[in-house]
Write a protein that holds these residues in place. Structure first.
Motif, PDB file in Angstrom:
ATOM      1  N   UNK A 177       3.786  -9.784   1.745  1.00  0.00           N
ATOM      2  CA  UNK A 177       2.995  -9.230   0.616  1.00  0.00           C
ATOM      3  C   UNK A 177       3.785  -9.493  -0.830  1.00  0.00           C
ATOM      4  N   UNK A 178       2.913 -10.103  -1.769  1.00  0.00           N
ATOM      5  CA  UNK A 178       3.188 -10.434  -3.125  1.00  0.00           C
ATOM      6  C   UNK A 178       2.717  -9.317  -3.853  1.00  0.00           C
ATOM      7  N   UNK A 179       3.582  -8.876  -4.842  1.00  0.00           N
ATOM      8  CA  UNK A 179       3.057  -7.930  -5.926  1.00  0.00           C
ATOM      9  C   UNK A 179       2.169  -8.330  -6.828  1.00  0.00           C
ATOM     10  N   UNK A 180       0.897  -7.712  -7.203  1.00  0.00           N
ATOM     11  CA  UNK A 180      -0.146  -8.037  -8.025  1.00  0.00           C
ATOM     12  C   UNK A 180       0.210  -8.634  -9.387  1.00  0.00           C
ATOM     13  N   UNK A 181       1.178  -7.811 -10.007  1.00  0.00           N
ATOM     14  CA  UNK A 181       1.658  -8.655 -11.372  1.00  0.00           C
ATOM     15  C   UNK A 181       2.197  -9.900 -11.138  1.00  0.00           C
ATOM     16  N   UNK A 182       2.901 -10.507 -10.283  1.00  0.00           N
ATOM     17  CA  UNK A 182       3.498 -11.825  -9.934  1.00  0.00           C
ATOM     18  C   UNK A 182       2.415 -12.629  -9.748  1.00  0.00           C
ATOM     19  N   UNK A 183       1.168 -12.266  -8.980  1.00  0.00           N
ATOM     20  CA  UNK A 183      -0.065 -13.021  -8.489  1.00  0.00           C
ATOM     21  C   UNK A 183      -0.819 -13.248  -9.714  1.00  0.00           C
ATOM     22  N   UNK A 184      -0.858 -12.142 -10.598  1.00  0.00           N
ATOM     23  CA  UNK A 184      -1.643 -12.584 -11.884  1.00  0.00           C
ATOM     24  C   UNK A 184      -0.654 -13.480 -12.766  1.00  0.00           C
ATOM     25  N   UNK A 228      -3.064  -3.186  -0.735  1.00  0.00           N
ATOM     26  CA  UNK A 228      -3.926  -2.582  -1.752  1.00  0.00           C
ATOM     27  C   UNK A 228      -2.949  -1.744  -2.615  1.00  0.00           C
ATOM     28  N   UNK A 229      -3.151  -2.006  -3.903  1.00  0.00           N
ATOM     29  CA  UNK A 229      -2.302  -1.564  -4.994  1.00  0.00           C
ATOM     30  C   UNK A 229      -3.140  -1.411  -6.335  1.00  0.00           C
ATOM     31  N   UNK A 230      -2.919  -0.416  -7.020  1.00  0.00           N
ATOM     32  CA  UNK A 230      -3.648   0.229  -8.089  1.00  0.00           C
ATOM     33  C   UNK A 230      -3.260  -0.960  -9.322  1.00  0.00           C
ATOM     34  N   UNK A 241      -8.838  -5.225 -13.204  1.00  0.00           N
ATOM     35  CA  UNK A 241     -10.178  -6.320 -13.191  1.00  0.00           C
ATOM     36  C   UNK A 241      -9.421  -7.695 -13.905  1.00  0.00           C
ATOM     37  N   UNK A 242      -8.948  -7.691 -14.852  1.00  0.00           N
ATOM     38  CA  UNK A 242      -8.300  -8.994 -15.370  1.00  0.00           C
ATOM     39  C   UNK A 242      -7.514  -9.936 -14.562  1.00  0.00           C
ATOM     40  N   UNK A 243      -6.591  -9.171 -13.483  1.00  0.00           N
ATOM     41  CA  UNK A 243      -5.910  -9.985 -12.596  1.00  0.00           C
ATOM     42  C   UNK A 243      -6.844 -10.532 -11.668  1.00  0.00           C
ATOM     43  N   UNK A 244      -7.685  -9.725 -10.981  1.00  0.00           N
ATOM     44  CA  UNK A 244      -8.599 -10.206 -10.059  1.00  0.00           C
ATOM     45  C   UNK A 244      -9.528 -11.167 -10.533  1.00  0.00           C
ATOM     46  N   UNK A 245     -10.120 -11.067 -11.762  1.00  0.00           N
ATOM     47  CA  UNK A 245     -10.866 -12.179 -12.241  1.00  0.00           C
ATOM     48  C   UNK A 245      -9.974 -13.670 -12.672  1.00  0.00           C
ATOM     49  N   UNK A 246      -8.802 -13.151 -13.014  1.00  0.00           N
ATOM     50  CA  UNK A 246      -7.977 -14.658 -13.332  1.00  0.00           C
ATOM     51  C   UNK A 246      -7.760 -15.173 -11.877  1.00  0.00           C
ATOM     52  N   UNK A 289       1.534   7.760  -3.110  1.00  0.00           N
ATOM     53  CA  UNK A 289       0.445   8.756  -3.203  1.00  0.00           C
ATOM     54  C   UNK A 289      -0.536   8.127  -4.468  1.00  0.00           C
ATOM     55  N   UNK A 290      -1.756   8.761  -4.401  1.00  0.00           N
ATOM     56  CA  UNK A 290      -2.595   8.166  -5.387  1.00  0.00           C
ATOM     57  C   UNK A 290      -3.546   7.254  -4.593  1.00  0.00           C
ATOM     58  N   UNK A 291      -3.432   6.732  -3.440  1.00  0.00           N
ATOM     59  CA  UNK A 291      -4.242   5.783  -2.800  1.00  0.00           C
ATOM     60  C   UNK A 291      -5.419   6.584  -2.170  1.00  0.00           C
ATOM     61  N   UNK A 292      -6.625   6.092  -2.337  1.00  0.00           N
ATOM     62  CA  UNK A 292      -7.956   6.472  -1.687  1.00  0.00           C
ATOM     63  C   UNK A 292      -8.865   5.420  -1.334  1.00  0.00           C
ATOM     64  N   UNK A 293      -9.914   6.053  -0.648  1.00  0.00           N
ATOM     65  CA  UNK A 293     -10.909   4.852  -0.196  1.00  0.00           C
ATOM     66  C   UNK A 293     -11.848   4.236  -1.477  1.00  0.00           C
ATOM     67  N   UNK A 294     -11.869   5.230  -2.566  1.00  0.00           N
ATOM     68  CA  UNK A 294     -12.397   4.801  -3.776  1.00  0.00           C
ATOM     69  C   UNK A 294     -11.838   3.587  -4.437  1.00  0.00           C
ATOM     70  N   UNK A 295     -10.147   3.797  -4.390  1.00  0.00           N
ATOM     71  CA  UNK A 295      -9.439   2.628  -5.064  1.00  0.00           C
ATOM     72  C   UNK A 295      -9.674   1.568  -4.240  1.00  0.00           C
ATOM     73  N   UNK A 296      -9.647   1.595  -2.728  1.00  0.00           N
ATOM     74  CA  UNK A 296     -10.077   0.467  -1.931  1.00  0.00           C
ATOM     75  C   UNK A 296     -11.390  -0.383  -2.480  1.00  0.00           C
ATOM     76  N   UNK A 297     -12.355   0.428  -2.564  1.00  0.00           N
ATOM     77  CA  UNK A 297     -13.696  -0.225  -2.838  1.00  0.00           C
ATOM     78  C   UNK A 297     -13.605  -0.719  -4.244  1.00  0.00           C
TER      79      UNK A 297
END
Length: 742
Positions: free
Chosen positions: A368-375, A396-398, A402-407, A436-444
């Motif tokens: 698993x690679x952190x989102x920031x580095x992938x961005x 799954x990471x908060x 939107x910017x990272x996913x789009x890029x 803490x802070x994980x939820x199915x809403x975050x996943x979606x």
């Protein structure tokens, strides 16, 4: 010192990880002068196993085993009725797997055909051994005692005749001083190592490259230190086999230096087994790169397997989360710094160079690679204008903004694997999966962002965790089905918990309610990573879970796959993932925006034709009292079996040559509406196709006598009725030339 690398005989194309038909077709017995002369031994074995003569021999034995009046699988009847069509299918299947861009149905056609052949091989010429498409012959390779006692014994090692003909003579003529067992220790490589020791008792046998995605000898060093049976035949194990350790071992052997000077090593000295200390490795960026040049032979393919490269973009990094109780993936790495993520620009430049060399796709085998580095990597790829399509893994990471996913979508990412495991908060807490802070809403939310960016999220899930209830499992299934219905780019696979002896779950199993641990062998012989277990309060039933997951995956991901298929949906996914076809398919779907596999449908406005892959058997009567004629049919293109009546069979025979819909309606003797219903039902399973379809092979359907199980009509025999699904909520059965809901 003369070296020789010992490669194993395993599943076809190394479990579809090295799909190259040219290498399979052109594999030859080893020749002197090359330390990697045995690299093609697996291809050579499968080349012989899949020769037309071998297929015909298996079918001939099958023919003799099938008795009139006995019920057999419909596909076996089709094979015996038209053996050469089956031979043709088996011969074409290995090359068909090379074309990753041909789509899921084409991959299924090839894999199901090969699975059927391995089933027949098992039932005929392979007995008492089972032949598996993904691992070769199924033998006990979890016990060093079993391996050592069986490897050179006829009747216990099914590979021994092949090894005696093609490998042992080479070893006898070219005895090495150092032999490297490559990969997990298998029956085939143990036999090679033992024969080498017979020829040259002073040869040093070492194990390298044993770590795969989830398996590693690094996880069981505690047990290896007492495995005197294993070390009676091998001399050392390179625990972290980065380039420096094998080199240092070879230099120590050549110089006569003590092996205690070699780091990351377990070795035998006299009757004692020693382990040296770990040294942190500094790995090159391309240390794990696997790539190949395009071949002219595959120029007719949209995305040949050689257009895919693999690498670890961060070869000196582990999983950045490392808190899952069931997972021991980081235990594979003892010489890597954790969370070593940096230099994204260098990664982007490597990917651009690969594209310039002819690579179209890159599969990242990182943890698993952190989102920031992938961005940051995505921005670098966009700036460089990289055309490469790629895949990666994270969690799954908060921080997936939107910017990272789009890029990431703009950078060419088409598949991201995010460990989901369960939709039950209680089970996830037991797993130690999320902060803490994980939820199915975050996943979606994350799924929605990636879906909008043209990136498919793939969710590996786990069922059968200790204490998980059927209701909690249904929560997972229902949430996955919800995501797939709303975001059709989403895919998933359902794993059954593997109880890893290097995990926190194993170390504290009582805390998770586990009451029974079952080792497949005494620990002093143990070579596996997983053991069986049970829980008194919520019993673990692997068979039930396996049936449940396969049916769920078929219904949600592969509704076009016959329920009677020999290859389970879970294995189908696994093999198409290891071939990297899943990434290619998602790239194609992202380009068109059509994420769902389209239904098969012949165009009645064009000429229609019976599928050249169809076998029709009949007529027969279901019992001595029956008056109606029936026909059994099998479609090799889709692997659907069905039964039809006389009028429908005559329609299929009439459509052997391309005909218009009006002509078909006239000859059927039915109304245009009735004929249309029949044609739609037949085309939905590939029995009738549009005559101009480019993917139809140049062959002809076969009309054969009735299946032999209905030759004896003294008593009624059950008929193989295939329910032909027009859609998931309605089943159609061909009856009396008409369709009726069932």
């Amino acid at each position: 010192m003369r070296q020789l690398f010992l490669y194993p005989i395993t599943g076809l194309y190394n479990e579809c990880h090295d799909v190259d038909h040219t290498a399979l077709r052109d594999a030859v017995p080893p020749t002197a002068g090359d330390p990697r002369a045995l690299a093609d031994v697996n291809n050579l074995w499968w080349q012989h196993a899949l020769q037309p003569e071998a297929v015909r021999a298996a079918v001939a034995v099958l023919d003799g085993l099938m008795r009139p009046g006995t019920v057999h699988p419909a596909v076996w009847e089709a094979i015996v009725a038209a053996p050469e069509k089956f031979v043709d299918e088996v011969v074409r299947a290995p090359r068909a797997l090379v074309d990753l861009g041909a789509g899921p149905r084409a991959a299924f056609r090839a894999l199901e055909t090969l699975q059927l052949y391995t089933d027949i091989h098992t039932a005929t010429i392979g007995r008492p051994f089972e032949l598996s498409l993904q691992e070769g012959y199924v033998v006990n390779e979890l016990s060093s005692l079993e391996l050592v006692q069986s490897a050179l014994i006829p009747g216990l090692n099914p590979y021994l005749p092949f090894l005696r003909e093609f490998v042992f003579p080479f070893i006898e003529d070219n005895p090495p001083d150092i032999a490297w067992i490559v990969g997990r220790i298998k029956m085939s490589t143990m036999a090679m190592a033992m024969r080498i020791k017979e020829v040259n008792p002073t040869c040093h046998v070492s194990v390298v490259g044993h770590s795969s995605e989830y398996y590693s000898l690094n996880k069981i060093t505690k047990y290896l230190r007492t495995n005197s049976q294993l070390f009676s035949e091998i001399d050392s194990i390179v625990l972290d086999d980065f380039d420096n350790t094998p080199r240092l071992l070879r230099e120590a052997l050549e110089g006569g230096d003590p092996l205690e000077s070699v780091p990351n090593l377990m070795y035998r000295e006299g009757d004692l087994i020693h382990q040296t200390g770990y040294v942190v490795a500094d790995r090159a960026l391309d240390a794990d790169l696997r790539s190949a040049r395009p071949r002219e032979e595959y120029s007719d393919m949209t995305a040949p397997s050689l257009s895919v490269a693999e690498t670890r973009l961060w070869p000196a990094a582990q999983c950045y989360w490392n808190n899952c109780n069931f997972c021991a993936i980081n235990r594979r790495y003892n010489t890597l710094p954790r969370n070593s993520f940096s230099l994204e620009h260098e990664r982007a430049e490597l990917m651009l160079r690969l594209a310039e060399q002819g690579t179209s796709y890159l599969w990242s085998v990182d943890e698993a690679i952190p989102p920031v580095n992938l961005g940051i990597l995505a921005k670098n790829l966009i700036a460089l204008g990289s055309p490469l399509v790629w895949e990666t893994r994270s969690k799954i990471d908060r921080n997936f903004s939107p910017e990272i996913c789009t890029d990431l979508g703009k950078s060419g990412l088409r598949e991201i694997r995010l460990g989901f495991e369960s939709a039950s908060p209680r089970v996830l807490a037991l797993m130690g999966k999320y902060p803490d802070g994980w939820s199915l809403d975050l996943v979606e939310k994350i799924v929605a962002r990636f879906h909008a960016a043209g990136v498919s999220v793939h969710f590996p899930t786990i069922v059968g965790f200790p204490g998980e209830t059927p209701e909690e499992r249904r929560e997972t299934y229902e949430f996955l089905e919800h995501l797939v219905s709303r975001y059709p780019s989403v895919t998933f696979n359902v794993n059954i918990l593997g109880f890893d002896v290097a995990s926190k779950l194993f170390e504290s199993y009582e805390e998770f309610g586990v009451t029974t641990l079952r080792w497949p062998t005494p620990t002093k012989y143990f070579l596996g990573n997983l053991i069986d277990w049970d829980c008194a309060e919520t019993p673990f039933d692997y068979g039930r879970l396996d049936q449940e997951r396969n049916e769920f995956m078929r219904q949600v991901l592969y509704p076009w796959m016959p329920a009677s298929a020999s290859i389970p949906p879970y294995i189908f996914y696994r093999l198409t993932e290891t071939s990297r076809a899943t990434m290619v398919w998602k790239s194609q779907r992202a380009a068109t925006g059509l994420w769902r596999e389209p239904a098969l449908s012949a165009d009645p406005a064009q000429e229609l034709q019976t599928s050249p892959s169809l076998v029709v058997m009949g007529p027969f009567k279901k019992s001595s009292y029956a008056t109606e004629e029936h026909y059994a049919c099998y479609v090799w293109q889709t692997h659907h079996a069905f039964e039809c009546d006389g009028p429908t069979a005559r329609l299929l025979e009439f459509l052997t040559e391309p005909r218009s819909f009006a002509e078909a309606a006239q000859v059927s003797g039915l109304t245009p509406e009735e004929t249309g219903a029949i044609v739609r039902a037949l085309s939905a399973i590939g029995a009738v196709v549009t005559a101009s379809a480019d993917d139809v092979p140049a062959s002809s359907p076969v009309f054969a006598p009735a299946p032999r199980r209905w030759h004896a009509l003294a008593r009624p025999a059950p008929a193989p009725r295939k329910r032909i699904s027009a859609q998931r909520t309605q089943d159609l059965t061909l009856t009396l030339g008409r369709t009726s809901s069932k």
